[in-house]
Motif scaffolding. Structure first.
Motif, mmCIF file in Angstrom:
data_model
loop_
_atom_site.group_PDB
_atom_site.id
_atom_site.type_symbol
_atom_site.label_atom_id
_atom_site.label_comp_id
_atom_site.label_asym_id
_atom_site.label_seq_id
_atom_site.Cartn_x
_atom_site.Cartn_y
_atom_site.Cartn_z
ATOM 1 N N GLY A 131 0.861 -1.141 -0.122
ATOM 2 C CA GLY A 131 0.052 -0.091 -0.146
ATOM 3 C C GLY A 131 0.656 1.192 -0.057
ATOM 4 N N ALA A 132 1.906 1.240 0.621
ATOM 5 C CA ALA A 132 2.606 2.780 0.839
ATOM 6 C C ALA A 132 3.513 2.819 -0.291
ATOM 7 C CB ALA A 132 3.593 2.220 1.947
ATOM 8 N N ALA A 133 3.829 1.850 -1.176
ATOM 9 C CA ALA A 133 4.596 1.879 -2.365
ATOM 10 C C ALA A 133 3.737 2.857 -3.223
ATOM 11 C CB ALA A 133 4.852 0.795 -3.018
ATOM 12 N N LEU A 151 11.279 -3.232 -7.058
ATOM 13 C CA LEU A 151 11.684 -4.669 -6.751
ATOM 14 C C LEU A 151 10.807 -4.936 -5.472
ATOM 15 C CD1 LEU A 151 15.561 -4.138 -6.619
ATOM 16 C CD2 LEU A 151 14.265 -4.530 -8.650
ATOM 17 N N ASN A 152 10.368 -6.265 -5.930
ATOM 18 C CA ASN A 152 9.272 -6.899 -4.547
ATOM 19 C C ASN A 152 9.616 -8.306 -4.607
ATOM 20 O OD1 ASN A 152 7.376 -6.378 -2.586
ATOM 21 N ND2 ASN A 152 6.026 -7.360 -3.818
ATOM 22 N N ARG A 153 9.512 -8.676 -3.231
ATOM 23 C CA ARG A 153 9.622 -10.274 -3.173
ATOM 24 C C ARG A 153 8.557 -11.090 -3.921
ATOM 25 N NH1 ARG A 153 7.668 -12.372 2.677
ATOM 26 N NH2 ARG A 153 5.962 -11.190 1.986
ATOM 27 N N THR A 154 7.167 -10.591 -4.038
ATOM 28 C CA THR A 154 6.427 -11.353 -4.874
ATOM 29 C C THR A 154 6.205 -10.408 -6.207
ATOM 30 O OG1 THR A 154 5.309 -11.797 -2.884
ATOM 31 C CG2 THR A 154 4.057 -12.249 -4.942
ATOM 32 N N ILE A 217 10.964 4.300 4.764
ATOM 33 C CA ILE A 217 9.750 4.953 5.129
ATOM 34 C C ILE A 217 9.503 4.299 6.417
ATOM 35 C CG2 ILE A 217 9.119 5.810 2.919
ATOM 36 C CD1 ILE A 217 6.751 3.666 3.289
ATOM 37 N N VAL A 218 10.203 3.128 6.528
ATOM 38 C CA VAL A 218 9.958 2.482 8.267
ATOM 39 C C VAL A 218 10.425 3.523 9.193
ATOM 40 C CG1 VAL A 218 10.516 0.370 9.427
ATOM 41 C CG2 VAL A 218 9.885 0.064 7.319
ATOM 42 N N TYR A 219 9.643 3.676 10.385
ATOM 43 C CA TYR A 219 10.551 4.470 11.251
ATOM 44 C C TYR A 219 10.650 3.699 12.569
ATOM 45 C CZ TYR A 219 5.828 5.905 11.895
ATOM 46 O OH TYR A 219 4.253 5.756 12.228
ATOM 47 N N ASP A 239 15.875 9.106 7.207
ATOM 48 C CA ASP A 239 14.694 8.087 7.940
ATOM 49 C C ASP A 239 13.381 8.585 7.667
ATOM 50 O OD1 ASP A 239 13.582 9.792 10.182
ATOM 51 O OD2 ASP A 239 15.631 9.786 10.882
ATOM 52 N N GLY A 240 12.217 7.604 8.075
ATOM 53 C CA GLY A 240 11.050 7.864 7.788
ATOM 54 C C GLY A 240 10.001 8.542 8.436
ATOM 55 N N LEU A 241 10.852 9.101 9.649
ATOM 56 C CA LEU A 241 9.802 9.835 10.667
ATOM 57 C C LEU A 241 9.250 11.112 9.909
ATOM 58 C CD1 LEU A 241 8.329 10.089 13.417
ATOM 59 C CD2 LEU A 241 10.498 11.024 14.314
ATOM 60 N N GLY A 242 10.192 11.757 9.272
ATOM 61 C CA GLY A 242 9.761 13.079 8.557
ATOM 62 C C GLY A 242 8.685 12.971 7.660
ATOM 63 N N MET A 243 8.607 11.799 7.099
ATOM 64 C CA MET A 243 7.519 11.673 6.197
ATOM 65 C C MET A 243 6.084 11.698 6.986
ATOM 66 S SD MET A 243 6.486 8.289 3.571
ATOM 67 C CE MET A 243 4.972 7.967 3.110
ATOM 68 N N LEU A 244 6.095 10.842 8.143
ATOM 69 C CA LEU A 244 5.000 11.059 8.873
ATOM 70 C C LEU A 244 4.586 12.485 9.420
ATOM 71 C CD1 LEU A 244 2.718 9.349 10.833
ATOM 72 C CD2 LEU A 244 4.527 9.650 12.591
HETATM 73 P P1 NAP Z 1 1.929 -3.719 2.915
HETATM 74 O O1 NAP Z 1 0.846 -3.277 2.301
HETATM 75 O O2 NAP Z 1 1.728 -4.772 4.039
HETATM 76 O O3 NAP Z 1 3.202 -4.070 2.108
HETATM 77 C C1 NAP Z 1 4.292 -4.768 2.686
HETATM 78 C C2 NAP Z 1 5.474 -4.723 1.605
HETATM 79 O O4 NAP Z 1 6.612 -5.441 2.302
HETATM 80 C C3 NAP Z 1 5.126 -5.800 0.415
HETATM 81 O O5 NAP Z 1 5.729 -5.375 -0.777
HETATM 82 C C4 NAP Z 1 5.685 -7.161 1.034
HETATM 83 O O6 NAP Z 1 6.144 -7.859 -0.410
HETATM 84 C C5 NAP Z 1 7.079 -6.682 1.690
HETATM 85 N N1 NAP Z 1 7.553 -7.635 2.503
HETATM 86 C C6 NAP Z 1 6.924 -7.787 3.768
HETATM 87 N N2 NAP Z 1 7.653 -8.824 4.385
HETATM 88 C C7 NAP Z 1 8.566 -9.261 3.570
HETATM 89 C C8 NAP Z 1 9.629 -10.055 3.847
HETATM 90 N N3 NAP Z 1 9.825 -10.718 4.733
HETATM 91 N N4 NAP Z 1 10.630 -9.908 2.640
HETATM 92 C C9 NAP Z 1 10.243 -9.416 1.701
HETATM 93 N N5 NAP Z 1 9.564 -8.408 1.326
HETATM 94 C C10 NAP Z 1 8.476 -8.264 2.674
HETATM 95 O O7 NAP Z 1 2.242 -2.682 4.098
HETATM 96 P P2 NAP Z 1 2.538 -0.970 3.723
HETATM 97 O O8 NAP Z 1 1.332 -0.428 4.168
HETATM 98 O O9 NAP Z 1 2.913 -0.962 2.367
HETATM 99 O O10 NAP Z 1 3.456 -0.528 4.783
HETATM 100 C C11 NAP Z 1 4.999 -0.695 4.678
HETATM 101 C C12 NAP Z 1 5.741 -0.072 5.690
HETATM 102 O O11 NAP Z 1 5.777 1.410 5.325
HETATM 103 C C13 NAP Z 1 5.202 -0.182 7.125
HETATM 104 O O12 NAP Z 1 6.377 -0.509 7.755
HETATM 105 C C14 NAP Z 1 4.481 1.064 7.517
HETATM 106 O O13 NAP Z 1 4.679 1.426 8.927
HETATM 107 C C15 NAP Z 1 5.529 2.013 6.701
HETATM 108 N N6 NAP Z 1 4.608 3.444 6.266
HETATM 109 C C16 NAP Z 1 5.368 4.471 6.889
HETATM 110 C C17 NAP Z 1 4.783 5.775 6.651
HETATM 111 C C18 NAP Z 1 5.320 7.108 6.972
HETATM 112 O O14 NAP Z 1 4.544 8.026 7.150
HETATM 113 N N7 NAP Z 1 6.761 6.935 7.195
HETATM 114 C C19 NAP Z 1 3.640 5.751 5.867
HETATM 115 C C20 NAP Z 1 3.041 4.645 5.520
HETATM 116 C C21 NAP Z 1 3.841 3.398 5.773
HETATM 117 P P3 NAP Z 1 5.033 -9.055 -0.951
HETATM 118 O O15 NAP Z 1 4.362 -8.363 -1.865
HETATM 119 O O16 NAP Z 1 6.092 -9.974 -1.343
HETATM 120 O O17 NAP Z 1 4.162 -9.551 0.500
#
Ligand code: NAP
Length: 276
Positions: A131-133, A151-154, A217-219, A239-244
């Motif tokens: 979702g965040a991508a 680049l993604n695992r799946t 973006i992970v913080y 780091d990702g805190l500034g995005m939040l």
């Molecule tokens: P999500 O929709 O669950 O997507 C997770 C992603 O991580 C998918 O691409 C998944 O790959 C990959 N992944 C998970 N475990 C993995 C592993 N063991 N090895 C390889 N790839 C792995 O999560 P999201 O909502 O996009 O959020 C992702 C992160 O962004 C979270 O930590 C969230 O807290 C952070 N975030 C930060 C902000 C900010 O303001 N800084 C805003 C939004 C989100 P697959 O497709 O292969 O499952």
């Protein structure tokens, strides 16, 4: 009359938004409030009826409502539609408009911490296709990045995401990082790897050009293993805190009429809550 805003979610007690907006309200001495409201999914339509009656200037939307509010808004910003999620609502004369400020948060953070980062940016690697991508891809495209490699695992998930996004995005498996890295001036981790200290396997950051920027973006933690490894290589990191923090700016401005600052004091305050 007090101008009121909110964040809705279910559950909602984890949200740091009340602390961010409360700090700005106090700083600017506004007659305003920002409250966290727990809204279970079956009560979302009733909450929107309450909004239309004019009690609030607007608010934020978090999990699990970011998609469900599309159908309830009177209008949704096209970029929020591309991102597939609404996180900010503005109410005017009973009409509710939805937008997504995550991409602005990402851009605001890099603009503040690495000025000029998007000048002459030819190739960017985006890790993760969840979702965040989506917000990150929209953000990079808004700065006309020449080539984005996702680049993604799946792989299927990444292919599907790339097909849904406007513009051209190439897709490859995570283990092709070392082949693409020599061309990349920017690496963005949008995957959940890094949370709680988890680490990518086999990413050789020494393959990146010397001036490359690595951002996560992970913080939680603030310094993810990816950022630590990049720092060891002498690369620039953000780091990702500034995005939040930066994603909160446009909503505050829309509801309360003042553009707030993301400063060191706010950052320190929110940093103090990480890991709690
Ligand atoms: P999500 O929709 O669950 O997507 C997770 C992603 O991580 C998918 O691409 C998944 O790959 C990959 N992944 C998970 N475990 C993995 C592993 N063991 N090895 C390889 N790839 C792995 O999560 P999201 O909502 O996009 O959020 C992702 C992160 O962004 C979270 O930590 C969230 O807290 C952070 N975030 C930060 C902000 C900010 O303001 N800084 C805003 C939004 C989100 P697959 O497709 O292969 O499952």
């Amino acid at each position: 009359m007090t101008t009121k805003a909110f964040v809705i979610g279910h559950p909602i007690n984890h949200s740091r938004s009340p602390l961010i907006h409360g700090t700005w309200i106090a700083h600017h001495g506004l007659d305003a409030s920002y409250e966290a409201i727990d809204v279970p999914p079956d009560q979302l339509p009733a909450f929107f009826e309450r909004l239309r009656r004019g009690e609030f200037a607007g608010g934020n939307v978090t999990i699990p409502h970011k998609q469900d509010v599309f159908a309830l808004c009177d209008s949704v910003d096209p970029l929020a539609t591309s991102i597939g999620a609404v996180n900010t609502l503005v109410v005017e004369n009973g009409r509710i408009s939805g937008s997504n400020t995550d991409y602005l948060g990402f851009l605001g953070n890099l603009d503040a911490e690495a000025p000029g980062w998007s000048d002459r940016l030819d190739t960017a690697i985006v890790l993760g296709a969840g979702g965040a991508a989506r917000a990150i891809l929209v953000a990079l495209q808004s700065r006309n990045v020449g080539s984005i490699v996702l680049l993604n695992r799946t792989r299927d998930t990444a292919e599907k995401l790339a097909a849904e996004m406007p513009g051209s995005i190439s897709v490859a498996p995570l283990d092709s990082f070392n082949d693409v890295a020599p061309l990349a001036q920017l690496v963005v981790n949008t995957s959940s790897i890094g949370m709680h200290g988890s680490r990518f396997e086999n990413l050789d950051l020494s393959k990146l050009p010397k001036g490359a920027l690595v951002t996560d973006i992970v913080y939680t933690p603030l310094q993810t293993p990816l950022l630590q490894d990049a720092q060891v290589q002498g690369l620039k990191i953000v780091d990702g805190l500034g995005m939040l923090l930066h994603q909160a700016v446009p909503g505050f401005k829309a509801w309360f009429g003042v553009r707030p600052e993301v400063d060191k004091a706010l950052r320190a305050k929110i940093e103090g809550t990480l890991g709690h």
